[in-house]
Motif scaffolding. Structure first.
Motif, short mmCIF file in Angstrom:
data_model
loop_
_atom_site.label_atom_id
_atom_site.label_comp_id
_atom_site.label_asym_id
_atom_site.label_seq_id
_atom_site.Cartn_x
_atom_site.Cartn_y
_atom_site.Cartn_z
N THR A 78 1.21 -8.06 5.73
CA THR A 78 2.23 -7.94 4.69
C THR A 78 2.82 -6.53 4.78
O THR A 78 2.11 -5.57 5.08
CB THR A 78 1.67 -8.17 3.27
N PHE A 79 4.11 -6.44 4.51
CA PHE A 79 4.80 -5.15 4.51
C PHE A 79 5.83 -5.20 3.40
O PHE A 79 6.62 -6.15 3.32
CB PHE A 79 5.48 -4.90 5.85
N ALA A 80 5.80 -4.21 2.51
CA ALA A 80 6.65 -4.29 1.32
C ALA A 80 7.08 -2.91 0.84
O ALA A 80 6.27 -1.98 0.80
CB ALA A 80 5.91 -5.00 0.20
N PRO A 81 8.35 -2.76 0.45
CA PRO A 81 8.74 -1.59 -0.32
C PRO A 81 8.16 -1.70 -1.72
O PRO A 81 7.96 -2.81 -2.24
CB PRO A 81 10.28 -1.67 -0.33
N THR A 82 7.90 -0.55 -2.34
CA THR A 82 7.23 -0.60 -3.64
C THR A 82 7.65 0.58 -4.53
O THR A 82 7.98 1.65 -4.02
CB THR A 82 5.70 -0.59 -3.45
N ILE A 83 7.62 0.34 -5.81
CA ILE A 83 7.75 1.38 -6.82
C ILE A 83 6.43 1.41 -7.60
O ILE A 83 6.02 0.40 -8.17
CB ILE A 83 8.92 1.13 -7.79
N SER A 84 5.75 2.56 -7.58
CA SER A 84 4.44 2.65 -8.21
C SER A 84 4.36 3.91 -9.06
O SER A 84 5.36 4.59 -9.28
CB SER A 84 3.34 2.64 -7.13
N TYR A 85 3.16 4.22 -9.52
CA TYR A 85 2.94 5.39 -10.37
C TYR A 85 1.80 6.22 -9.81
O TYR A 85 0.76 5.68 -9.40
CB TYR A 85 2.61 4.95 -11.81
N ALA A 86 1.97 7.54 -9.76
CA ALA A 86 0.91 8.46 -9.35
C ALA A 86 0.56 9.35 -10.53
O ALA A 86 1.45 9.96 -11.14
CB ALA A 86 1.36 9.31 -8.16
N ARG A 87 -0.70 9.42 -10.87
CA ARG A 87 -1.11 10.26 -11.99
C ARG A 87 -0.95 11.73 -11.62
O ARG A 87 -1.05 12.13 -10.46
CB ARG A 87 -2.55 9.96 -12.39
N MET A 146 6.72 6.66 -8.03
CA MET A 146 6.68 6.84 -6.58
C MET A 146 7.45 5.71 -5.90
O MET A 146 7.27 4.53 -6.23
CB MET A 146 5.24 6.83 -6.09
N ALA A 147 8.29 6.05 -4.95
CA ALA A 147 8.98 5.06 -4.13
C ALA A 147 8.40 5.14 -2.73
O ALA A 147 8.24 6.23 -2.16
CB ALA A 147 10.48 5.34 -4.09
N GLY A 148 8.07 3.98 -2.15
CA GLY A 148 7.48 3.99 -0.83
C GLY A 148 7.35 2.61 -0.23
O GLY A 148 8.03 1.67 -0.65
N VAL A 149 6.46 2.50 0.75
CA VAL A 149 6.18 1.22 1.40
C VAL A 149 4.67 1.06 1.51
O VAL A 149 3.92 2.04 1.62
CB VAL A 149 6.83 1.13 2.80
N VAL A 150 4.22 -0.19 1.49
CA VAL A 150 2.80 -0.51 1.63
C VAL A 150 2.65 -1.57 2.70
O VAL A 150 3.49 -2.48 2.83
CB VAL A 150 2.20 -0.99 0.29
N ALA A 151 1.59 -1.46 3.51
CA ALA A 151 1.32 -2.43 4.58
C ALA A 151 -0.14 -2.83 4.53
O ALA A 151 -1.02 -2.01 4.22
CB ALA A 151 1.66 -1.83 5.95
N ASN A 152 -0.41 -4.10 4.81
CA ASN A 152 -1.78 -4.63 4.82
C ASN A 152 -1.98 -5.50 6.05
O ASN A 152 -1.09 -6.27 6.43
CB ASN A 152 -2.05 -5.47 3.56
N TRP A 153 -3.15 -5.38 6.67
CA TRP A 153 -3.54 -6.24 7.78
C TRP A 153 -4.91 -6.82 7.50
O TRP A 153 -5.82 -6.09 7.07
CB TRP A 153 -3.59 -5.46 9.09
N THR A 154 -5.07 -8.13 7.71
CA THR A 154 -6.34 -8.81 7.49
C THR A 154 -6.71 -9.58 8.73
O THR A 154 -5.89 -10.33 9.28
CB THR A 154 -6.25 -9.78 6.29
N GLY A 155 -7.94 -9.39 9.20
CA GLY A 155 -8.44 -10.12 10.36
C GLY A 155 -9.88 -10.51 10.15
O GLY A 155 -10.76 -9.64 10.16
N ASN A 156 -10.14 -11.80 9.92
CA ASN A 156 -11.49 -12.28 9.63
C ASN A 156 -12.07 -11.49 8.45
O ASN A 156 -11.55 -11.56 7.35
CB ASN A 156 -12.37 -12.19 10.87
N ASN A 157 -13.16 -10.75 8.67
CA ASN A 157 -13.78 -10.01 7.56
C ASN A 157 -13.21 -8.61 7.35
O ASN A 157 -13.59 -7.93 6.41
CB ASN A 157 -15.29 -9.89 7.81
#
Length: 263
Positions: free
Chosen positions: A92-101, A120-131
Protein backbone atom coordinates in the motif's frame (compact mmCIF):
# COMPACT_ATOMS: atom_id res chain seq x y z
CA UNK A 1 6.88 32.55 21.22
CA UNK A 2 3.98 32.91 23.58
CA UNK A 3 4.02 30.46 26.44
CA UNK A 4 0.92 28.33 26.93
CA UNK A 5 0.00 25.05 28.54
CA UNK A 6 -1.67 22.51 26.29
CA UNK A 7 -2.74 18.89 26.69
CA UNK A 8 -2.70 17.65 23.09
CA UNK A 9 0.62 15.81 23.32
CA UNK A 10 -0.81 13.34 25.84
CA UNK A 11 -3.40 12.12 23.36
CA UNK A 12 -0.78 11.21 20.78
CA UNK A 13 1.68 9.44 23.04
CA UNK A 14 -1.01 7.11 24.44
CA UNK A 15 -3.04 6.58 21.28
CA UNK A 16 -0.15 5.42 19.07
CA UNK A 17 0.70 2.19 20.96
CA UNK A 18 -2.97 1.37 21.53
CA UNK A 19 -3.96 1.76 17.88
CA UNK A 20 -0.83 -0.08 16.73
CA UNK A 21 -2.14 -3.09 18.61
CA UNK A 22 -5.53 -2.70 16.94
CA UNK A 23 -3.93 -2.62 13.49
CA UNK A 24 -2.37 -6.00 14.10
CA UNK A 25 -5.72 -7.47 15.09
CA UNK A 26 -7.52 -5.89 12.13
CA UNK A 27 -4.91 -7.17 9.70
CA UNK A 28 -5.38 -10.73 10.97
CA UNK A 29 -9.15 -10.48 10.63
CA UNK A 30 -8.86 -9.08 7.11
CA UNK A 31 -6.51 -11.82 5.97
CA UNK A 32 -8.76 -14.46 7.46
CA UNK A 33 -12.09 -13.21 6.22
CA UNK A 34 -11.53 -10.68 3.44
CA UNK A 35 -11.48 -6.89 3.68
CA UNK A 36 -14.98 -5.43 3.99
CA UNK A 37 -16.01 -2.38 1.96
CA UNK A 38 -16.70 -0.46 5.17
CA UNK A 39 -15.00 -1.18 8.51
CA UNK A 40 -14.91 0.66 11.81
CA UNK A 41 -12.78 -0.05 14.87
CA UNK A 42 -13.49 1.24 18.36
CA UNK A 43 -11.18 1.00 21.33
CA UNK A 44 -10.87 1.92 24.97
CA UNK A 45 -7.62 1.65 26.86
CA UNK A 46 -4.81 3.33 28.69
CA UNK A 47 -1.09 3.85 28.41
CA UNK A 48 2.02 4.71 30.39
CA UNK A 49 4.60 6.93 28.66
CA UNK A 50 7.23 9.63 29.29
CA UNK A 51 5.76 13.08 29.86
CA UNK A 52 7.68 14.28 26.78
CA UNK A 53 10.44 12.92 24.52
CA UNK A 54 13.50 12.51 26.70
CA UNK A 55 11.69 12.84 30.05
CA UNK A 56 12.56 10.67 33.03
CA UNK A 57 9.09 11.06 34.53
CA UNK A 58 6.07 9.08 33.34
CA UNK A 59 2.33 9.54 33.38
CA UNK A 60 -0.69 7.34 32.71
CA UNK A 61 -3.59 8.32 30.48
CA UNK A 62 -6.83 6.68 29.40
CA UNK A 63 -8.94 7.57 26.38
CA UNK A 64 -11.27 6.17 23.70
CA UNK A 65 -10.38 6.16 20.00
CA UNK A 66 -11.91 5.30 16.63
CA UNK A 67 -10.62 4.29 13.22
CA UNK A 68 -12.53 3.79 9.96
CA UNK A 69 -11.85 2.60 6.42
CA UNK A 70 -13.97 2.65 3.29
CA UNK A 71 -12.41 1.61 0.01
CA UNK A 72 -9.12 3.46 -0.38
CA UNK A 73 -9.80 6.07 2.31
CA UNK A 74 -8.60 5.49 5.89
CA UNK A 75 -8.94 7.58 9.04
CA UNK A 76 -7.10 6.72 12.24
CA UNK A 77 -5.05 8.40 15.00
CA UNK A 78 -1.69 7.02 13.74
CA UNK A 79 -1.55 7.78 10.01
CA UNK A 80 -4.34 10.37 10.04
CA UNK A 81 -6.37 10.70 6.85
CA UNK A 82 -4.89 8.78 3.92
CA UNK A 83 -5.84 7.66 0.43
CA UNK A 84 -4.32 4.48 -1.04
CA UNK A 85 -2.86 5.22 -4.47
CA UNK A 86 -1.48 1.66 -4.51
CA UNK A 87 -3.33 -1.15 -2.74
CA UNK A 88 -2.77 -4.86 -3.35
CA UNK A 89 -2.04 -8.02 -1.37
CA UNK A 90 1.49 -6.90 -0.49
CA UNK A 91 1.82 -3.16 -1.02
CA UNK A 92 0.00 0.00 0.00
CA UNK A 93 1.19 3.53 -0.75
CA UNK A 94 -0.77 6.60 0.28
CA UNK A 95 -0.47 10.35 0.77
CA UNK A 96 -1.54 11.30 4.26
CA UNK A 97 -2.36 14.18 6.59
CA UNK A 98 -1.50 13.31 10.19
CA UNK A 99 -0.58 14.90 13.52
CA UNK A 100 2.80 15.03 15.30
CA UNK A 101 2.87 15.87 18.98
CA UNK A 102 5.09 18.66 20.16
CA UNK A 103 6.41 19.02 23.69
CA UNK A 104 4.30 19.81 26.75
CA UNK A 105 6.77 21.07 29.33
CA UNK A 106 6.56 19.74 32.88
CA UNK A 107 8.92 19.14 35.77
CA UNK A 108 12.43 20.55 35.29
CA UNK A 109 11.46 22.24 32.00
CA UNK A 110 8.10 23.63 33.12
CA UNK A 111 9.40 27.17 32.49
CA UNK A 112 10.18 26.44 28.81
CA UNK A 113 7.99 27.63 25.96
CA UNK A 114 5.69 24.80 24.96
CA UNK A 115 6.20 23.32 21.49
CA UNK A 116 2.74 22.99 19.97
CA UNK A 117 1.99 19.94 17.89
CA UNK A 118 1.78 20.16 14.10
CA UNK A 119 -0.29 18.87 11.23
CA UNK A 120 1.95 16.76 8.99
CA UNK A 121 1.70 16.19 5.23
CA UNK A 122 3.49 13.17 3.82
CA UNK A 123 3.31 9.68 2.39
CA UNK A 124 3.12 6.25 4.01
CA UNK A 125 4.08 2.87 2.53
CA UNK A 126 3.48 -0.68 3.80
CA UNK A 127 4.74 -4.06 2.60
CA UNK A 128 3.45 -7.41 3.89
CA UNK A 129 4.95 -10.80 3.08
CA UNK A 130 3.74 -13.89 4.96
CA UNK A 131 4.59 -13.17 8.62
CA UNK A 132 6.70 -10.07 7.91
CA UNK A 133 5.54 -6.49 7.68
CA UNK A 134 7.47 -3.31 6.87
CA UNK A 135 5.96 0.15 7.48
CA UNK A 136 7.48 3.53 6.73
CA UNK A 137 6.52 7.16 6.32
CA UNK A 138 8.04 10.54 5.54
CA UNK A 139 6.31 13.77 6.51
CA UNK A 140 6.84 17.48 7.10
CA UNK A 141 4.85 19.92 9.28
CA UNK A 142 2.39 22.34 7.68
CA UNK A 143 1.34 24.08 10.92
CA UNK A 144 2.31 24.39 14.57
CA UNK A 145 5.74 24.80 16.19
CA UNK A 146 7.49 21.62 15.01
CA UNK A 147 9.68 22.16 11.95
CA UNK A 148 11.76 20.11 9.51
CA UNK A 149 11.30 16.60 8.11
CA UNK A 150 10.68 13.29 9.89
CA UNK A 151 11.16 9.73 8.58
CA UNK A 152 10.04 6.58 10.41
CA UNK A 153 10.38 2.87 9.65
CA UNK A 154 9.32 -0.35 11.39
CA UNK A 155 9.97 -4.06 10.78
CA UNK A 156 7.61 -6.54 12.41
CA UNK A 157 7.33 -10.31 12.59
CA UNK A 158 3.76 -11.42 13.27
CA UNK A 159 2.53 -14.86 14.27
CA UNK A 160 0.19 -16.97 16.38
CA UNK A 161 0.97 -18.68 19.68
CA UNK A 162 -2.48 -20.27 19.72
CA UNK A 163 -5.59 -19.81 17.58
CA UNK A 164 -6.62 -16.89 19.77
CA UNK A 165 -3.29 -15.48 20.96
CA UNK A 166 -1.34 -13.42 18.41
CA UNK A 167 2.00 -11.66 18.72
CA UNK A 168 4.13 -9.17 16.87
CA UNK A 169 7.66 -7.89 17.51
CA UNK A 170 10.40 -5.98 15.79
CA UNK A 171 12.68 -2.93 15.66
CA UNK A 172 11.94 0.62 14.59
CA UNK A 173 13.86 3.78 13.76
CA UNK A 174 12.95 7.47 13.58
CA UNK A 175 15.06 10.16 11.92
CA UNK A 176 14.59 13.92 11.74
CA UNK A 177 16.68 16.65 10.17
CA UNK A 178 18.35 19.50 12.10
CA UNK A 179 15.24 21.70 12.16
CA UNK A 180 13.14 18.83 13.57
CA UNK A 181 15.77 18.16 16.25
CA UNK A 182 16.09 21.83 17.19
CA UNK A 183 12.31 22.19 17.52
CA UNK A 184 12.14 19.47 20.18
CA UNK A 185 15.55 19.43 21.86
CA UNK A 186 17.04 22.90 21.47
CA UNK A 187 17.26 25.17 24.54
CA UNK A 188 16.86 28.86 23.72
CA UNK A 189 18.54 31.64 25.69
CA UNK A 190 15.14 32.58 27.14
CA UNK A 191 14.41 28.98 28.21
CA UNK A 192 17.91 28.75 29.68
CA UNK A 193 17.45 31.92 31.73
CA UNK A 194 14.08 30.75 33.09
CA UNK A 195 15.10 27.16 33.88
CA UNK A 196 18.80 27.33 34.77
CA UNK A 197 19.68 24.75 32.11
CA UNK A 198 22.42 25.66 29.66
CA UNK A 199 21.47 26.96 26.22
CA UNK A 200 21.77 24.31 23.51
CA UNK A 201 21.56 24.18 19.74
CA UNK A 202 20.58 20.78 18.33
CA UNK A 203 22.48 21.29 15.09
CA UNK A 204 22.66 17.66 13.95
CA UNK A 205 20.09 15.04 12.94
CA UNK A 206 17.56 13.53 15.34
CA UNK A 207 17.62 9.74 15.76
CA UNK A 208 15.69 7.32 17.93
CA UNK A 209 15.85 3.50 17.83
CA UNK A 210 13.18 1.23 19.32
CA UNK A 211 12.14 -2.36 19.94
CA UNK A 212 8.42 -3.07 19.96
CA UNK A 213 6.34 -6.01 21.16
CA UNK A 214 2.61 -6.77 21.11
CA UNK A 215 0.26 -9.53 22.34
CA UNK A 216 -3.38 -9.73 21.23
CA UNK A 217 -6.01 -12.12 22.54
CA UNK A 218 -9.04 -12.67 20.30
CA UNK A 219 -12.10 -13.03 22.51
CA UNK A 220 -14.27 -13.23 19.37
CA UNK A 221 -13.59 -12.35 15.73
CA UNK A 222 -14.69 -8.79 16.49
CA UNK A 223 -13.58 -8.33 20.13
CA UNK A 224 -9.97 -8.45 21.31
CA UNK A 225 -7.66 -7.33 24.09
CA UNK A 226 -4.13 -6.11 23.30
CA UNK A 227 -1.07 -5.12 25.27
CA UNK A 228 1.89 -3.28 23.78
CA UNK A 229 5.38 -2.61 25.16
CA UNK A 230 8.09 -0.47 23.58
CA UNK A 231 11.62 0.46 24.54
CA UNK A 232 13.30 3.28 22.67
CA UNK A 233 16.55 5.21 22.99
CA UNK A 234 17.45 8.69 21.84
CA UNK A 235 20.76 8.76 20.00
CA UNK A 236 23.44 11.38 19.37
CA UNK A 237 22.58 15.07 19.32
CA UNK A 238 19.11 14.65 20.84
CA UNK A 239 20.47 12.56 23.71
CA UNK A 240 23.10 15.27 24.40
CA UNK A 241 20.46 17.98 24.94
CA UNK A 242 20.24 19.26 28.55
CA UNK A 243 16.54 18.34 28.37
CA UNK A 244 17.67 14.71 28.21
CA UNK A 245 21.20 14.52 29.57
CA UNK A 246 20.79 16.79 32.61
CA UNK A 247 17.16 16.40 33.70
CA UNK A 248 15.81 13.52 31.58
CA UNK A 249 16.75 10.08 30.25
CA UNK A 250 17.72 8.85 26.79
CA UNK A 251 16.05 5.51 27.59
CA UNK A 252 12.30 5.67 27.05
CA UNK A 253 9.66 3.09 27.98
CA UNK A 254 6.06 2.86 26.78
CA UNK A 255 3.26 0.47 27.68
CA UNK A 256 -0.45 0.22 26.93
CA UNK A 257 -3.46 -2.06 27.11
CA UNK A 258 -6.71 -1.76 25.20
CA UNK A 259 -9.94 -3.55 24.46
CA UNK A 260 -10.86 -3.31 20.77
CA UNK A 261 -14.01 -3.95 18.76
CA UNK A 262 -14.01 -4.26 14.98
CA UNK A 263 -17.22 -4.19 12.91
Amino acid sequence: MKRSKTKNSKVSRVTVPIVSAMFATSAFAANAGGVPEWSVGLGLGGGWSPEYRGADRYSAEGLPWVQAKKGRVSINPVTGVSYDLVANDRWTFAPTISYARGRENTGAIAAFDNVHGSLMAGVVANWTGNNWQVNGDIAAPVSGDVEGVRVRGYLRYRGQITQRLLFGAGPGMSWGNERWNQSLFGVSAEDSARSGLKAYTADKDYMQASMNGRLTYLITRQLSVSTVARYSRLIGNAADSPIVEDVGDANQWHGSMAINYQF
